[in-house]
Write a protein that holds these residues in place. Sequence first.
Motif, short mmCIF file in Angstrom:
data_model
loop_
_atom_site.label_atom_id
_atom_site.label_comp_id
_atom_site.label_asym_id
_atom_site.label_seq_id
_atom_site.Cartn_x
_atom_site.Cartn_y
_atom_site.Cartn_z
N ILE A 264 0.73 -1.19 0.07
CA ILE A 264 0.05 0.01 0.29
C ILE A 264 0.74 1.32 0.16
N SER A 265 1.95 1.08 0.82
CA SER A 265 2.81 2.56 0.82
C SER A 265 3.44 2.59 -0.65
N ARG A 266 3.84 1.77 -1.22
CA ARG A 266 4.38 1.91 -2.49
C ARG A 266 3.40 2.27 -3.44
N LEU A 267 2.26 1.70 -3.50
CA LEU A 267 0.97 2.25 -4.16
C LEU A 267 0.68 3.73 -4.14
N GLU A 268 0.44 4.05 -2.66
CA GLU A 268 0.07 5.29 -2.49
C GLU A 268 1.14 6.63 -2.99
N THR A 269 2.50 6.16 -2.79
CA THR A 269 3.48 7.17 -3.06
C THR A 269 3.78 7.03 -4.70
N GLY A 270 3.08 6.29 -5.42
CA GLY A 270 3.68 5.96 -6.51
C GLY A 270 4.97 5.39 -6.78
N LYS A 271 5.42 4.74 -5.89
CA LYS A 271 6.65 4.47 -5.96
C LYS A 271 6.72 3.27 -7.01
N ILE A 272 5.63 2.67 -7.08
CA ILE A 272 5.49 1.49 -7.48
C ILE A 272 5.99 1.57 -8.90
N GLN A 273 6.82 0.81 -9.43
CA GLN A 273 6.95 1.10 -10.93
C GLN A 273 6.37 0.00 -11.85
N LEU A 274 5.54 0.67 -12.65
CA LEU A 274 4.68 -0.42 -13.32
C LEU A 274 5.36 -1.21 -14.27
N ASN A 275 5.53 -2.38 -14.47
CA ASN A 275 6.15 -3.46 -15.14
C ASN A 275 5.30 -3.60 -16.31
N LEU A 276 5.00 -2.97 -17.32
CA LEU A 276 3.96 -3.27 -18.27
C LEU A 276 4.51 -4.21 -19.27
N LYS A 277 3.82 -5.14 -19.56
CA LYS A 277 4.21 -6.02 -20.53
C LYS A 277 3.22 -7.08 -20.95
N PRO A 278 3.10 -7.54 -22.18
CA PRO A 278 2.22 -8.51 -22.52
C PRO A 278 1.84 -9.55 -21.74
N THR A 279 0.73 -9.85 -21.05
CA THR A 279 0.27 -10.59 -19.86
C THR A 279 -0.84 -11.66 -20.40
N ASP A 280 -0.51 -12.79 -19.99
CA ASP A 280 -1.50 -13.72 -20.23
C ASP A 280 -2.48 -14.02 -19.04
N LEU A 281 -3.59 -13.15 -19.22
CA LEU A 281 -4.61 -13.49 -17.92
C LEU A 281 -4.77 -14.82 -17.64
N LYS A 282 -5.17 -15.63 -18.60
CA LYS A 282 -5.63 -17.19 -18.40
C LYS A 282 -4.75 -17.58 -17.48
N GLU A 283 -3.49 -17.69 -17.91
CA GLU A 283 -2.34 -18.21 -17.31
C GLU A 283 -2.36 -17.90 -15.71
N ILE A 284 -2.31 -16.52 -15.41
CA ILE A 284 -2.26 -15.78 -14.27
C ILE A 284 -3.58 -16.40 -13.53
N ILE A 285 -4.79 -16.61 -13.89
CA ILE A 285 -5.70 -16.94 -13.07
C ILE A 285 -5.74 -18.30 -12.73
N ASN A 286 -5.25 -19.18 -13.62
CA ASN A 286 -4.97 -20.51 -13.62
C ASN A 286 -4.16 -20.85 -12.48
N LYS A 287 -2.99 -20.09 -12.29
CA LYS A 287 -2.30 -20.16 -11.42
C LYS A 287 -2.57 -19.71 -10.02
N ILE A 288 -3.38 -18.84 -10.00
CA ILE A 288 -3.92 -18.40 -8.71
C ILE A 288 -5.01 -19.46 -8.47
N LEU A 289 -5.81 -20.07 -9.06
CA LEU A 289 -6.63 -21.21 -8.56
C LEU A 289 -5.75 -22.37 -8.26
N LYS A 290 -4.76 -22.60 -8.92
CA LYS A 290 -4.07 -23.86 -8.37
C LYS A 290 -3.55 -23.51 -6.92
#
Lengths: 437, 124
Positions: A264-290
């Motif tokens: 939260i503190s990183r998100l609030e100060t905007g210190k979080i560096q967004l690591n934008l890249k092509p993302t496979d949402l399907k794979e991410i969700i499958n991993k979470i579910l696993k």
Amino acid sequence: MNDINQELERLRFDYEEKLTWHKAKSKIVEKLLEEKIRENGLQIQTRVIYLENMEKAVLNILEDARELEKNLGKERDRIRIILYGIGDGVFVVDNNLKITLWNKIAEEISGFSARDVLNKKYDEILKFIDEKTSGINDAFIKSAMATGQIQQMSSHTLLIRKDGSRIAIADSCAPLKNKNGDIIGCVVIFRDATKEKEIDRMKTEFVSIASHQLRTPLTAIKLSVEMLADADTGKLNAGQKNYLNNIQQSAQSMVSLVNDLLNISRLETGKIQLNLKPTDLKEIINKILKNISIIGAAHNCKINFNAIPDPMPEIITDPDLIRQAIHNLINNAIQYSSPGGNLIDVAINRAEDNDHLIISVKDTGIGIPEDARKRIFEKFFRAENAIKAKVNGTGLGLYIVKMIIENLGGNVWFDSAIGAGTAFYIKIPIKSPPPHD
Amino acid sequence: MNTKNKILLAEDDRAISRVYAGGLTHSGFEVTVAANGAEVLEKIRADRPDLVLLDLMMPIKNGFEVLEEMRKDNDLKDIPVIILSNLGQESDMERSKALGITDYLVKSDLSMKELIERVRAHFN
């Protein structure tokens, strides 16, 4: 001789008759004239009285008008004095965007005197810029004039002072309307926000530092517990194992909390560096579910993942952040499930505008009560039924989801019914980079 | 004849240091500890360990400064280093990789078992 006398007599008679007739006529005419004169006289008198009354009335009205003008003048002066003396910067802009009022605090904050700015178009002199991009950011004024509604300045607004330095400012712009509801200008109120930004920054920094400091002893606890549980250190009896379990669980709770706070503190100060890249949402969700399947089973939840758009568009986003957000939603759905079996539906759909994807997590859990709905995204807020359900929560999960999704240029919302379940929706852009705040 | 492998453990938190040292010793390594950056360099020069487990956040000199000095010193530049970090910041990882490290471990995710596995893997 007689003829002449007779003629004379006749003439005399004629004459006398005519004379009498004339006299009578004169008398009548005289009388008529007299009457006419009298009438006219009356009319004139009436007219005069009427005019005199009118004059009095007009004089009264004039006096009332002058009185009104004086009062309005006083009123206007009073308002000007108030506006001028308000402890915040105030300026008024007319329909042509020209500055028509500029108060003392506005002078102090900006360095521009009234003479510098009055009657000039505000955007010629006042540059409001976005702290992050250094681009002009006076949309709040144009927006208020166009929509007729009060607009808040965005929280990263800076004003360039007369001497070129930048000062953080905050507040709002309210449109001014005439009797017919037409917009005739707007009034902008602003204050020096440097101190409050500094305080905010210190608060976030404090949380960040404290959380970092907490990590070390937590690591030590986890390691020690691990060693105690190891048979090599010595065998444990059932009671000891129990207490050790407690320590482990508590330590894990603390670790989660610390991680959340740091996030939260990183998100609030905007210190979080967004690591934008092509993302496979399907794979991410499958991993979470696993990863979450054990907890899900423990809570009697069956999780479905489908309704995937075909073909699945490749989205540009930060995979770590989106994973966290989706994980928090699915975890909530499991933690706040109703006793007995529960069905959780996770789905990805294209938004109507085709530029966004909507990820939905629908559950048949306890739902969010009416009075909690407005606050559910607040930091540390937990609804009563969530607390009663004896779920160990920090009240940070949804706050984090909201911060993450906003950082990614999307938004999050939900539907809920007590006892029936809740559906959360995340909408994120497919390709466009997230806009600045 | 197997002389034990010598490990120098650089960690300023005493509790963590005790657990790591205990676990590693128990697994057959010879462990020396140092609690700040200056002490680390002293002991490396004195003992010539086979591996250095280096914490990044330390008083007097931090992990990066120690690494930089090691790389500049001909005697020390070839000693292998595994970083033990508090955070998993990409920038820290990049910076340490540039200074030539064998491995980068994040303490908060690291169990004793895993640490021992990684150290063993390094020596094999």
